[in-house]
Write an enzyme that holds these catalytic residues in place. Sequence first.
Site, PDB file in Angstrom:
ATOM      1  N   LYS A   1     -93.181  19.941 -44.967  1.00 26.01           N
ATOM      2  CA  LYS A   1     -92.629  18.899 -44.096  1.00 26.01           C
ATOM      3  C   LYS A   1     -91.398  19.377 -43.334  1.00 26.01           C
ATOM      4  CE  LYS A   1     -94.563  14.945 -46.490  1.00 26.01           C
ATOM      5  NZ  LYS A   1     -95.132  15.536 -47.739  1.00 26.01           N
TER       6      LYS A   1
HETATM    7  C1  LIG Z   1     -96.455  15.353 -47.944  1.00 33.30           C
HETATM    8  C2  LIG Z   1     -97.124  16.371 -48.757  1.00 33.30           C
HETATM    9  C3  LIG Z   1     -98.531  16.441 -48.805  1.00 33.30           C
HETATM   10  C4  LIG Z   1     -99.416  15.451 -48.093  1.00 33.30           C
HETATM   11  O1  LIG Z   1     -99.323  15.563 -46.691  1.00 33.30           O
HETATM   12  P1  LIG Z   1     -99.764  14.350 -45.750  1.00 33.30           P
HETATM   13  O2  LIG Z   1     -99.479  14.815 -44.378  1.00 33.30           O
HETATM   14  O3  LIG Z   1     -98.929  13.163 -46.151  1.00 33.30           O
HETATM   15  O4  LIG Z   1    -101.202  14.101 -46.020  1.00 33.30           O
HETATM   16  C5  LIG Z   1     -99.098  17.467 -49.534  1.00 33.30           C
HETATM   17  N1  LIG Z   1     -98.343  18.353 -50.203  1.00 33.30           N
HETATM   18  C6  LIG Z   1     -97.005  18.317 -50.193  1.00 33.30           C
HETATM   19  C7  LIG Z   1     -96.237  19.322 -50.959  1.00 33.30           C
HETATM   20  C8  LIG Z   1     -96.348  17.323 -49.462  1.00 33.30           C
HETATM   21  O5  LIG Z   1     -95.025  17.288 -49.455  1.00 33.30           O
END
Ligand SMILES: *Cc1c(COP(=O)(O)O)cnc(C)c1O
Length: 435
Positions: A107
């Site tokens: 993210k």
């Molecule tokens: C947020 C997150 C996900 C899921 O991603 P989305 O875009 O919400 O589907 C998977 N793995 C990690 C480590 C995350 O932080």
Amino acid sequence: MIYYSTENRLETASLQQAVIKGLAPDKGLYMPQEIKVLAQSFFDNIPNISLQDIAKEIAQSFFVDDIPITQLNNIVSDALNFKIPIIEVEHDIYALELFHGPTFAFKDVGARFMARMLSYFVKAEDHDTINVLVATSGDTGSAVANGFLGVDGINVFVLYPSGKVSNIQEAQFTTLGQNITAIEVDGTFDDCQALVKAAFMDKDLNTKMNLTSANSINVARFLPQSFYYFHAYAQLLKLGVNKKVIISVPSGNLGNLTAGLFAKQMGLPIERFISANNSNDILYKYLNDGKYLPKPSVQTIANAMDVGDPSNFARITSLFNHCHEDITSQISGYRYNDKEISNAINQVFKNTGYLLDPHGACAYMAAKSDKRRDETAIFLATAHPAKFKDVVEDSIKHTIDIPSELLAFMNKERVTKKISPEYQSLENILMEVGG
Ligand SMILES: *Cc1c(COP(=O)(O)O)cnc(C)c1O
């Protein structure tokens, strides 16, 4: 570029409005009116193009009407100042390591990009203070808080479910201070998300302060996530891989998967996608029977995917005009319980020496199950295993090292505001800090 709401094509906004508002007034998610197919020459040359230059090309195709090219390029190079390597874990299965940013999770890409884009709009317009609200099951909060830390003209409020995020995650957004306020909600992630939605729907509050979201509903956070799909493909070509490419995505709110689907619409030759759920299997079930049935999230060891009503589902159905058959022709679904996740971490470590985090483990298993002989699979490794130290150590029955940058967060003082999951408590804090 015009952005329209997934609820109503006639409800439109400029990029600036879409980014500053987050959600459309009718509660829909904004979609770009056009997804441009990139030139063939770009794909022909892609193995020779750097991550940053790939990202600039894609950013321009969406944003260049709204942000001058020099500033846009600066936003990209500033946001993407870390590497995204691809690692062969076993024959024909590659990990795309998205966790080399400051908070060790994927993210960081979207959060850093959004912070810089929002800050550009605030400066360019001499805008009043903007208050960013973010509900987190762990990783969003740390990425957004760190991405926005110290950015002028923006306050960030991180809402997280008490006791349901890992120790390291909590340390990453409760120790920052400055323009970051951590709010500890006595409830679940869905309660946090509901509180954020309630704040956006509170007309009275919205006349008093500017609110926006940094969840992947925000186009400035979600669209940049398409950059690394192109980079992954470029790296495979560079390694001489010439089979069909499939990509397995560990899914929660579905922002990451949706960004991949966008990349494909832009011409990236991805054969198909795989979505890996944990026990929060809403998309898995939808793919199987066409019924979308949101339900309260359950806690798992892959907690960044503990989502009971994934917001970007609306973008996926909008992209495919609500045609279930088209959606299932592009995406196959898998789901894994905690025991399977833990076993996979252990097995892969034993067999290959590669250490998976619980989210990447779901994507790995799905890639392994679904891959055909004539395909090469990339799975998205979304978090550094040390972010989920306890789970990983329990799985491999071995201690692991924590990178010093992560340890630094652990030693600082934590400050939170505790609330019950009632809207009034949130409103009080917002008015006190941001009003
Ligand atoms: C947020 C997150 C996900 C899921 O991603 P989305 O875009 O919400 O589907 C998977 N793995 C990690 C480590 C995350 O932080």
